[in-house]
Design a protein around this motif. Sequence first.
Motif, mmCIF file in Angstrom:
data_model
loop_
_atom_site.group_PDB
_atom_site.id
_atom_site.type_symbol
_atom_site.label_atom_id
_atom_site.label_comp_id
_atom_site.label_asym_id
_atom_site.label_seq_id
_atom_site.Cartn_x
_atom_site.Cartn_y
_atom_site.Cartn_z
ATOM 1 N N HIS A 24 0.862 -1.185 0.000
ATOM 2 C CA HIS A 24 0.000 0.000 0.000
ATOM 3 C C HIS A 24 0.889 1.224 0.000
ATOM 4 C CE1 HIS A 24 0.606 -0.854 4.323
ATOM 5 N NE2 HIS A 24 -0.022 -1.989 4.109
ATOM 6 N N SER A 25 1.634 1.378 -1.077
ATOM 7 C CA SER A 25 2.678 2.401 -1.142
ATOM 8 C C SER A 25 2.135 3.827 -1.149
ATOM 9 C CB SER A 25 3.561 2.170 -2.368
ATOM 10 O OG SER A 25 2.783 2.210 -3.538
ATOM 11 N N THR A 26 0.858 4.003 -1.508
ATOM 12 C CA THR A 26 0.287 5.360 -1.556
ATOM 13 C C THR A 26 -0.589 5.655 -0.339
ATOM 14 O OG1 THR A 26 -1.615 4.612 -2.854
ATOM 15 C CG2 THR A 26 0.326 5.360 -4.076
ATOM 16 N N ARG A 68 5.214 2.378 6.426
ATOM 17 C CA ARG A 68 3.780 2.078 6.244
ATOM 18 C C ARG A 68 3.413 1.762 4.813
ATOM 19 N NH1 ARG A 68 -0.771 3.790 8.540
ATOM 20 N NH2 ARG A 68 -0.886 5.672 7.284
ATOM 21 N N LYS A 69 4.367 1.484 3.979
ATOM 22 C CA LYS A 69 4.044 1.201 2.585
ATOM 23 C C LYS A 69 3.695 -0.255 2.344
ATOM 24 C CE LYS A 69 6.615 5.079 0.628
ATOM 25 N NZ LYS A 69 7.639 5.527 -0.352
ATOM 26 N N SER A 70 3.876 -1.080 3.327
ATOM 27 C CA SER A 70 3.467 -2.472 3.180
ATOM 28 C C SER A 70 3.170 -3.062 4.553
ATOM 29 C CB SER A 70 4.546 -3.294 2.480
ATOM 30 O OG SER A 70 5.712 -3.364 3.279
ATOM 31 N N SER A 71 2.484 -4.183 4.524
ATOM 32 C CA SER A 71 2.171 -4.875 5.771
ATOM 33 C C SER A 71 2.098 -6.371 5.510
ATOM 34 C CB SER A 71 0.858 -4.366 6.369
ATOM 35 O OG SER A 71 -0.238 -4.588 5.493
ATOM 36 N N VAL A 90 -7.099 -0.209 2.824
ATOM 37 C CA VAL A 90 -6.703 0.993 3.560
ATOM 38 C C VAL A 90 -7.867 1.981 3.543
ATOM 39 C CG1 VAL A 90 -4.255 0.681 3.143
ATOM 40 C CG2 VAL A 90 -5.574 2.051 1.554
ATOM 41 N N SER A 91 -8.100 2.604 4.670
ATOM 42 C CA SER A 91 -9.209 3.538 4.792
ATOM 43 C C SER A 91 -8.961 4.436 6.001
ATOM 44 C CB SER A 91 -10.519 2.765 4.975
ATOM 45 O OG SER A 91 -11.620 3.643 5.047
ATOM 46 N N PRO A 92 -9.432 5.696 5.935
ATOM 47 C CA PRO A 92 -9.219 6.596 7.072
ATOM 48 C C PRO A 92 -9.826 6.096 8.368
ATOM 49 C CG PRO A 92 -9.843 7.842 5.129
ATOM 50 C CD PRO A 92 -10.036 6.392 4.783
ATOM 51 N N ASN A 93 -10.994 5.503 8.291
ATOM 52 C CA ASN A 93 -11.569 4.884 9.480
ATOM 53 C C ASN A 93 -12.703 3.973 9.056
ATOM 54 O OD1 ASN A 93 -14.221 6.276 9.596
ATOM 55 N ND2 ASN A 93 -12.949 8.083 9.897
ATOM 56 N N THR A 94 -13.255 3.290 10.016
ATOM 57 C CA THR A 94 -14.253 2.262 9.715
ATOM 58 C C THR A 94 -15.516 2.849 9.105
ATOM 59 O OG1 THR A 94 -15.401 0.367 10.685
ATOM 60 C CG2 THR A 94 -15.304 2.347 12.010
ATOM 61 N N GLY A 95 -15.752 4.143 9.258
ATOM 62 C CA GLY A 95 -16.954 4.737 8.704
ATOM 63 C C GLY A 95 -16.821 5.166 7.262
ATOM 64 N N ASN A 96 -15.621 5.019 6.718
ATOM 65 C CA ASN A 96 -15.406 5.409 5.328
ATOM 66 C C ASN A 96 -15.566 4.218 4.391
ATOM 67 O OD1 ASN A 96 -13.864 7.591 6.916
ATOM 68 N ND2 ASN A 96 -13.927 8.394 4.842
ATOM 69 N N GLN A 97 -15.688 4.535 3.102
ATOM 70 C CA GLN A 97 -15.826 3.496 2.104
ATOM 71 C C GLN A 97 -14.607 2.571 2.106
ATOM 72 O OE1 GLN A 97 -16.373 6.694 1.667
ATOM 73 N NE2 GLN A 97 -18.402 6.941 0.739
ATOM 74 N N PHE A 98 -14.867 1.302 1.893
ATOM 75 C CA PHE A 98 -13.817 0.305 1.714
ATOM 76 C C PHE A 98 -13.762 -0.048 0.228
ATOM 77 C CE2 PHE A 98 -12.935 0.282 5.903
ATOM 78 C CZ PHE A 98 -13.054 -0.863 6.677
#
Lengths: 110, 116
Positions: A24-26, A68-71, A90-98
Amino acid sequence: DAKTTQPPSMDCAEGRAANLPCNHSTISGNEYVYWYRQIHSQGPQYIIHGLKNNETNEMASLIITEDRKSSTLILPHATLRDTAVYYCIVSPNTGNQFYFGTGTSLTVIP
Amino acid sequence: GAVVSQHPSRVICKSGTSVKIECRSLDFQATTMFWYRQFPKKSLMLMATSNEGSKATYEQGVEKDKFLINHASLTLSTLTVTSAHPEDSSFYICSAPDLGSNQPQHFGDGTRLSIL
């Protein structure tokens, strides 16, 4: 659009650790890394999530690189029931679109 | 823990029929719910964001007149596939975040829609 890339498939011997990578490089500074899995014809099941620190719960461990570019998701002792498609999101929080990527199809071999 | 329930789990109907799928949050209030579609051997594709008390937000390329979404209460969102055709056959999945406890999104078990 999905911001993650994962290998399409992996095999793991039963009882061994399964290590599933995700790029998740971006990723943005405020985005979490979530892992879900989907067993055939069911809805995705939550596994674990993290921001920058490594996390562990009863199901798995999540290792996030310092940049944080990979996991990597680690299933410490894979069983046949862990055979599933694993998604890294990756998402800002659980309430955002996945936005799901293509995921990794993990096959645990007896 | 929190559960999201979908109904029906499977539906088979004739071409031209409209089909309604329900998504309920069972023990928490969900001001937002998400609807996904999944074709065989493919990943989940986000269709729309369902917002309680207001219009849904659709992803690019998703026809809002084809896929009607209603989120009339804090625990229920519905997706209606209008005048369904065989190409609408798919696995439809909903999810809901429990914002009150910052729990991860919970997914329903999906609805298998088959249009003959």
